[in-house]
Design a protein around this motif. Structure first.
Motif, short mmCIF file in Angstrom:
data_model
loop_
_atom_site.label_atom_id
_atom_site.label_comp_id
_atom_site.label_asym_id
_atom_site.label_seq_id
_atom_site.Cartn_x
_atom_site.Cartn_y
_atom_site.Cartn_z
N UNK A 20 38.27 -45.06 25.82
CA UNK A 20 39.73 -44.59 26.12
C UNK A 20 39.99 -43.35 25.44
N UNK A 21 39.49 -43.01 24.26
CA UNK A 21 39.72 -41.60 23.69
C UNK A 21 39.27 -40.65 24.55
N UNK A 22 37.98 -40.77 25.21
CA UNK A 22 37.61 -39.60 26.07
C UNK A 22 38.14 -39.67 27.44
N UNK A 23 38.52 -41.00 27.89
CA UNK A 23 39.51 -40.89 29.02
C UNK A 23 40.84 -40.11 28.89
N UNK A 24 41.53 -40.57 27.75
CA UNK A 24 42.63 -39.71 27.40
C UNK A 24 42.53 -38.37 27.02
N UNK A 25 41.37 -37.84 26.66
CA UNK A 25 41.04 -36.30 26.78
C UNK A 25 40.95 -35.84 28.30
N UNK A 26 40.26 -36.48 28.94
CA UNK A 26 40.17 -35.98 30.45
C UNK A 26 41.36 -36.04 31.03
#
Length: 96
Positions: free
Chosen positions: A12-18
């Motif tokens: 979820x964190x990486x998706x938000x950064x993307x």
């Protein structure tokens, strides 16, 4: 269950950064079209995927640090993938 939640939150964190990165990418693209200066756009296009790749590897790095494993570096992969990619991006940015 703890491991699942760890990886789920990390994704979820990486998706938000993307998501944030794609919005910034689009704004840089529109600025580059308006000003005809593509250098910042190309530099971001180079750096952002590297940062995302580092974020994908970070959980494994944390696990290795906790288990006190020895760090390794794959020089063959760097030379086979990184050097040609750097050369192509260099040509795109500075010989435009």
């Amino acid at each position: 269950m703890k491991r699942f939640m760890y990886y789920f939150v990390w994704v979820l964190f990486i998706g938000f950064i993307c998501y944030l990165g794609s919005h910034y990418y689009m704004s840089l693209k529109s600025i580059a079209q308006e000003t005809f200066d593509n250098k910042l756009f190309f530099i971001y296009s180079l750096v952002f995927p590297v940062i995302i790749g580092m974020l994908f590897k970070l959980p494994v790095l944390v696990k290795d640090i906790q288990q006190q494993k020895k760090w390794t570096f794959d020089w063959v992969k760097l030379l086979a993938i990184g050097a040609p990619t750097f050369f192509i991006v260099y040509l795109l940015i500075f010989l435009e």
